[in-house]
Scaffold this motif. Structure first.
Motif, PDB file in Angstrom:
ATOM      1  N   ARG B   4      48.994  43.691  47.191  1.00 32.86           N
ATOM      2  CA  ARG B   4      47.209  43.213  46.798  1.00 32.86           C
ATOM      3  C   ARG B   4      46.955  44.216  46.474  1.00 32.86           C
ATOM      4  O   ARG B   4      45.686  43.033  45.488  1.00 32.86           O
ATOM      5  N   GLY B   5      47.481  44.687  44.917  1.00 30.04           N
ATOM      6  CA  GLY B   5      46.612  45.132  43.699  1.00 30.04           C
ATOM      7  C   GLY B   5      47.129  43.651  42.698  1.00 30.04           C
ATOM      8  O   GLY B   5      45.886  43.599  42.315  1.00 30.04           O
ATOM      9  N   THR B   8      43.555  41.640  44.349  1.00 29.66           N
ATOM     10  CA  THR B   8      43.013  41.998  43.715  1.00 29.66           C
ATOM     11  C   THR B   8      42.148  42.023  42.179  1.00 29.66           C
ATOM     12  O   THR B   8      40.703  40.930  42.187  1.00 29.66           O
ATOM     13  N   SER B   9      43.007  41.671  41.247  1.00 26.47           N
ATOM     14  CA  SER B   9      43.560  41.088  39.949  1.00 26.47           C
ATOM     15  C   SER B   9      42.938  39.855  39.850  1.00 26.47           C
ATOM     16  O   SER B   9      41.852  39.796  39.007  1.00 26.47           O
ATOM     17  N   PHE B  11      41.430  38.234  42.148  1.00 31.07           N
ATOM     18  CA  PHE B  11      40.185  37.950  42.288  1.00 31.07           C
ATOM     19  C   PHE B  11      38.771  38.079  41.541  1.00 31.07           C
ATOM     20  O   PHE B  11      38.056  37.670  41.603  1.00 31.07           O
ATOM     21  N   LEU B  12      38.718  39.641  40.339  1.00 27.21           N
ATOM     22  CA  LEU B  12      38.097  39.667  39.690  1.00 27.21           C
ATOM     23  C   LEU B  12      37.926  38.751  38.562  1.00 27.21           C
ATOM     24  O   LEU B  12      37.179  39.089  37.789  1.00 27.21           O
ATOM     25  N   LEU B 172      41.638  40.940  32.274  1.00 25.51           N
ATOM     26  CA  LEU B 172      42.292  41.514  33.123  1.00 25.51           C
ATOM     27  C   LEU B 172      43.938  42.050  33.145  1.00 25.51           C
ATOM     28  O   LEU B 172      44.265  41.117  33.673  1.00 25.51           O
ATOM     29  N   TYR B 173      44.471  42.713  33.099  1.00 24.02           N
ATOM     30  CA  TYR B 173      45.480  43.300  32.912  1.00 24.02           C
ATOM     31  C   TYR B 173      46.666  43.686  34.375  1.00 24.02           C
ATOM     32  O   TYR B 173      45.964  44.616  34.931  1.00 24.02           O
ATOM     33  N   PHE B 174      47.554  42.932  34.614  1.00 17.57           N
ATOM     34  CA  PHE B 174      48.520  43.111  35.429  1.00 17.57           C
ATOM     35  C   PHE B 174      50.101  43.496  35.086  1.00 17.57           C
ATOM     36  O   PHE B 174      50.372  42.371  34.065  1.00 17.57           O
TER      37      PHE B 174
END
Lengths: 389, 277
Positions: B4-5, B8-9, B11-12, B172-174
């Motif tokens: 999910r995380g 979300t990243s 998607f953003l 966006l960092y993941f």
């Protein structure tokens, strides 16, 4: 995209949340917060995990910061939005997670010394100006462990004036070579120039490789047996970090390895060293060189040794660990860097022979074995580093 | 893509039109994510593999010299006069990945994968920073190319060195971790359906266990898949000590690590893995 549609109190809380994160050392700026408020209008804000991931992916960009962010997130958003108090949050003291027990950090000063932050530095400098050159000449040859408090201060100043330059390595990047110099044909320029002569190639333009200073990594032994040297050696690492004009990675160990680089980068030397003394928990403990180097090899080598690094390992070689582990770790370290230099303060004494178990195990893997016991030896080291290609 | 995380990243990243910066150990599937995104969005995947010294001629554009030379000879034989624009025009331009990604002729925003950015150098990072802020490339002889559809940018890093914060800040960092047992088992089943259920569970369990050991290089998901492929090729239905010893080189790429896992350690892990599944 339209303006953020988040309710005003949410925006205010975001700003405060950002301030808390900044206070914890995270790199959060207003631009990021605006992005976040925009992002929150896109995800379902009522869903906690979406809110969490949206803010994390925008506000965190280093893995190390994630646990810190998590704690702050928990604390900040668990209380109803209007009831929390910033001071209370600070009072709870979020800490960077520490893998081991936290022992009260001892002072950086040697026994009997004063706390460096309480020294009246400006006044001393006035006295030092009056010293003659010949006295600093004698000082240059005096062993670090035999200096008086005044002499330590002067050595620190002289140390800061040393010029550090690290040998360069050839990179794989090319740039145009002037006057036909270089080893690769530069077809783009060759053809462009040929257009001046109706497409006739009269001269070949060339490209040549660029060079870059090698990365420097310092790993210093701060165990009990090194105590008389530790303070000045930390100053030495500090002056390297600031004098080299390139990134220096610094680590210290006794029984555990700690990374000092971030503290060493502080512009204020006293604050930098105070930070170091907080970071290190096993100050002046026993020595386990092999195990600490193994940790370095596992956790850091791939990240800090790329690009042909030069490693300075500072230790007297008194090791209480298993010599086999030490030999193994040294072998691996030697293979992963360009040059492994062992600096031993005891080497300054003419009767010293490297016969301790640790030294015997490590020496076969050392490229250069040099002393660090006085200013003259540091000058020699500076010349040596410059010559490395 | 069940996490999910990450979802979300991603998607953003799409909504905010920002690059997605994926960091994690080698072999956790960072590159795979870019491929999946391009499949989901039904668009082209343009990949740029980074290395030290990567420059404009390899990353953005280069002139087709062979064609230019032929043009020159052709003009000579016809006794024509050549002007500069005859040689340095769009026909002679070789489009490298970054130029392809912002090419006006793209009908849909492509996925641009900038792979292993930690292998490049500061010079390239600086260039990338500029490109990612305005998605423009200027070719002095022709003019400026501007993206009509901003590409979906995915940047990956194995952390062999720290990438500059300025670049990461723009993204966006993941952080991608190794998958847990259930997720990895799912991947193994999907990638290698011909393996027996018992073998899949044991292999996944074994890999999960050795990731807990102190290794110089922990095996990634890619290694798990390679390993089970090797075991299936050897007609194995289950793990035993001798086959593990024989095939450990598929999983571990350092001699120190192989020595560490071989023998007593293998025995211990095998008994645990057998017990649990």
């Amino acid at each position: 995209m339209s303006a953020p549609s988040s309710p005003p109190h949410l925006l205010r809380n975001l700003v405060l949340f950002g301030r808390v994160l900044r206070g914890l050392g995270l790199d959060v700026n207003p631009g990021r917060l605006l992005d976040l408020s925009r992002a929150l209008s896109l995800v379902s804000i009522g869903r906690r995990s979406d809110f969490y991931h949206a803010s994390r992916s925008l506000l965190v960009h280093r893995r190390e910061d994630i646990p810190l962010f998590d704690q702050a997130f928990e604390m900040f958003w668990q209380t109803p939005l209007d009831e929390w108090d910033l001071r209370e949050l600070r009072g709870r003291r979020l800490k960077r997670p520490d893998p081991g027990p936290v022992v009260a950090p001892p002072s950086v000063s040697p026994p009997g010394g004063r706390d460096p932050s309480q020294e009246d530095a400006p006044e001393r400098e006035v006295i030092e100006v009056t010293k003659t050159f010949s006295s600093s000449e004698a000082l240059a040859h005096k062993d670090f462990s035999e200096l008086s408090e005044e002499e330590v201060l002067e050595v620190r100043k002289l140390m800061a004036s040393l010029v550090w330059r690290l040998g360069e390595r050839t990179t794989r990047r090319y740039r145009r070579g002037a006057g036909g110099a270089g080893d690769r044909l530069d077809l783009r320029r060759t053809l462009r120039q040929s257009m001046r002569h109706g497409g006739e190639i009269l001269r070949f333009a060339k490209r040549r490789r660029t060079s870059k200073p090698r990365p420097l990594v310092v790993i210093a032994d701060i165990s009990g047996s090194m105590e008389r040297y530790t303070r000045l050696l930390l100053h030495f690492i500090y002056s390297l970090t600031h004098g080299l004009g390139q990134r220096v990675e610094a680590f210290a160990f006794a029984t555990r390895l700690s990374r000092l680089s971030r503290h060493m980068e502080d512009r204020d030397v006293e604050r930098a060293l105070a930070g170091v003394s907080h970071e290190v928990v096993d100050w002046s403990g026993g020595t386990r060189i092999g195990a600490c180097l193994r940790t370095f090899n596992l956790d850091w080598a791939r990240r800090v040794l790329s690009g042909g690094a030069v490693v300075l390992l500072i230790s007297d070689g008194w090791d209480r660990g298993d010599p086999e582990v030490l030999a193994h770790s040294m072998a691996r370290l030697e293979r992963s860097c360009e040059r492994l230099i062992w600096l031993n303060p005891l080497l300054g004494s003419p009767e010293y022979e490297p016969l301790t178990r640790g030294m015997v195990a490590a020496l076969p893997y050392v490229d250069d074995f040099l002393p660090v016991h006085n200013l003259t030896s540091l000058e020699a080291l500076a010349r040596h580093l410059e010559k490395i290609r | 893509m069940s996490d999910r995380g990450l979802a979300t990243s991603l998607f953003l990243a799409l909504k905010l039109e920002r690059p997605l910066f994926l960091e994690g150990e080698a072999g956790v599937g960072k590159t795979e994510i870019a491929k999946v995104i391009s499949t989901i969005l039904d668009t082209d995947l343009i990949r740029l593999q980074c290395y030290e010294g990567l420059d404009v001629s390899q990353a953005v554009y280069e002139w087709n010299y062979t064609r230019q030379m032929m043009q020159i000879r052709l003009a000579e034989s016809r006794d024509e006069r050549l002007e500069e624009q005859d040689l340095f025009g769009p026909d002679f331009l070789l489009r490298r990945p970054l130029l392809q990604a912002i090419d006006e002729s793209q009908e849909k925003a492509p996925v641009l994968l900038i792979d292993e950015v930690d292998r490049s150098d500061e010079e390239f990072e600086a260039f990338l920073l500029e490109l990612l802020s305005d998605f423009q490339v200027s070719v002095p002889e022709i003019g400026t190319f501007t993206a009509k559809h901003r590409p979906v940018v995915v940047v990956t890093s194995n952390r062999t060195r720290e990438v500059h914060d300025a670049l990461k800040r723009r993204c966006l960092y993941f952080w991608i971790d190794y998958p847990d047992f259930e997720k990895e088992l799912e991947i193994v089943r999907a990638k290698m359906p011909e393996a027996s259920e018992q073998l899949s569970r044991q292999v996944t369990g074994f890999v999960q266990e050795i990731r807990e050991l102190e290794l110089y290089k922990k095996p990634g998901v890619a290694e798990t898949i390679d390993w089970i492929r090797a075991l299936v090729a050897l007609d194995r239905e289950a793990l035993d000590e001798s086959v593990v010893e024989d095939t450990l080189g598929v999983l571990l790429k350092y001699r120190d690590d192989v020595d560490h896992v071989r023998g007593a350690q293998t025995e211990k892990i095998l008994s645990r893995v057998r017990a649990s599944g």
